[in-house]
Enzyme design. Structure first.
Site, mmCIF file in Angstrom:
data_model
loop_
_atom_site.group_PDB
_atom_site.id
_atom_site.type_symbol
_atom_site.label_atom_id
_atom_site.label_comp_id
_atom_site.label_asym_id
_atom_site.label_seq_id
_atom_site.Cartn_x
_atom_site.Cartn_y
_atom_site.Cartn_z
ATOM 1 N N THR A 124 4.671 1.024 -4.800
ATOM 2 C CA THR A 124 4.225 -0.353 -5.066
ATOM 3 C C THR A 124 4.241 -0.712 -6.553
ATOM 4 O O THR A 124 4.571 -1.858 -6.885
ATOM 5 C CB THR A 124 2.841 -0.604 -4.437
ATOM 6 O OG1 THR A 124 2.948 -0.387 -3.029
ATOM 7 C CG2 THR A 124 2.351 -2.011 -4.680
ATOM 8 N N GLN B 270 0.820 -1.211 0.000
ATOM 9 C CA GLN B 270 0.000 0.000 0.000
ATOM 10 C C GLN B 270 0.855 1.262 0.000
ATOM 11 O O GLN B 270 0.571 2.229 0.702
ATOM 12 C CB GLN B 270 -0.938 -0.024 1.204
ATOM 13 C CG GLN B 270 -1.849 -1.242 1.173
ATOM 14 C CD GLN B 270 -2.678 -1.388 2.432
ATOM 15 O OE1 GLN B 270 -2.265 -0.999 3.522
ATOM 16 N NE2 GLN B 270 -3.860 -1.949 2.274
ATOM 17 N N CYS B 271 1.879 1.261 -0.817
ATOM 18 C CA CYS B 271 2.854 2.348 -0.870
ATOM 19 C C CYS B 271 2.791 3.008 -2.252
ATOM 20 O O CYS B 271 2.435 2.356 -3.235
ATOM 21 C CB CYS B 271 4.246 1.763 -0.616
ATOM 22 S SG CYS B 271 5.605 2.934 -0.778
ATOM 23 N N GLY B 272 3.170 4.256 -2.327
ATOM 24 C CA GLY B 272 3.236 4.929 -3.615
ATOM 25 C C GLY B 272 4.247 4.308 -4.567
ATOM 26 O O GLY B 272 4.146 4.460 -5.783
#
Length: 176
Positions: A57, A53-55
């Site tokens: 990803t 759930q990371c930018g």
């Protein structure tokens, strides 16, 4: 017979001694079993801490492409899901499904681990010591050369398809 038995007794010690210290780690696998880093001695290894759930990803796509393009040349890509930056799913099953469904990831993935601080997995402690750098965020990448000793660190801003990163990977590959 005694000599043979004593030789057999020493085999595990000799096998682990042959493995470079940096790779002499075992980590739980994301879908069970374990990943024995010693199995990758003589290969270039990309170690990357990941989060679903990371930018950053979408870098999973580039990592999968890197794995497909270079694995026959001696590269292994290993993802280490981590919630150290509070952006990873809670269960290993969720992480495995997310990576497969959204990015077709089939490179090895470890079970969720800590990648920084006192609780960091011993592999990450060794990588930090060898490179002089610790993960500052998700998708921090380490390239371990085929010699099992040389480590180069890359920030999450460096994408897996960037020329600088590809150059480091190619330099780390085993020499024919």
């Amino acid at each position: 017979m005694r000599k043979l038995l004593s030789s057999l007794y020493l085999l595990p010690a000799l096998a682990s001694a042959a493995c470079p210290a940096l790779l002499n780690h075992r980590v739980p696998g994301l879908t069970g079993g374990s990943i024995d880093m010693c199995a990758y001695q003589g290969k270039a290894v990309v170690v990357v801490n990941t989060a679903s759930q990371c930018g950053f990803t979408p870098q999973f796509k580039g990592l999968q492409t890197l794995w497909q393009d270079y694995r026959d040349k001696g590269l292994v890509v290993i993802g280490f899901p981590s919630d150290d930056f509070f952006q990873e799913l809670e269960q290993d099953k969720q992480v495995a499904s997310f990576c497969q469904v959204n990015y077709g990831v089939n490179f090895p993935l470890a079970s969720r681990v800590h990648v920084r601080g006192d609780a960091a997995h011993p592999l990450y402690q060794a990588l930090a010591k060898a490179s002089g750098d610790t993960p500052k965020w998700n998708f921090y990448k380490y390239v371990i050369a085929a010699d099992g000793k040389t480590v180069t660190a890359f920030s999450p801003l460096t994408k897996p398809d960037s020329p600088t990163f590809i150059q480091a990977v190619e330099a780390a590959l085993p020499k024919p």
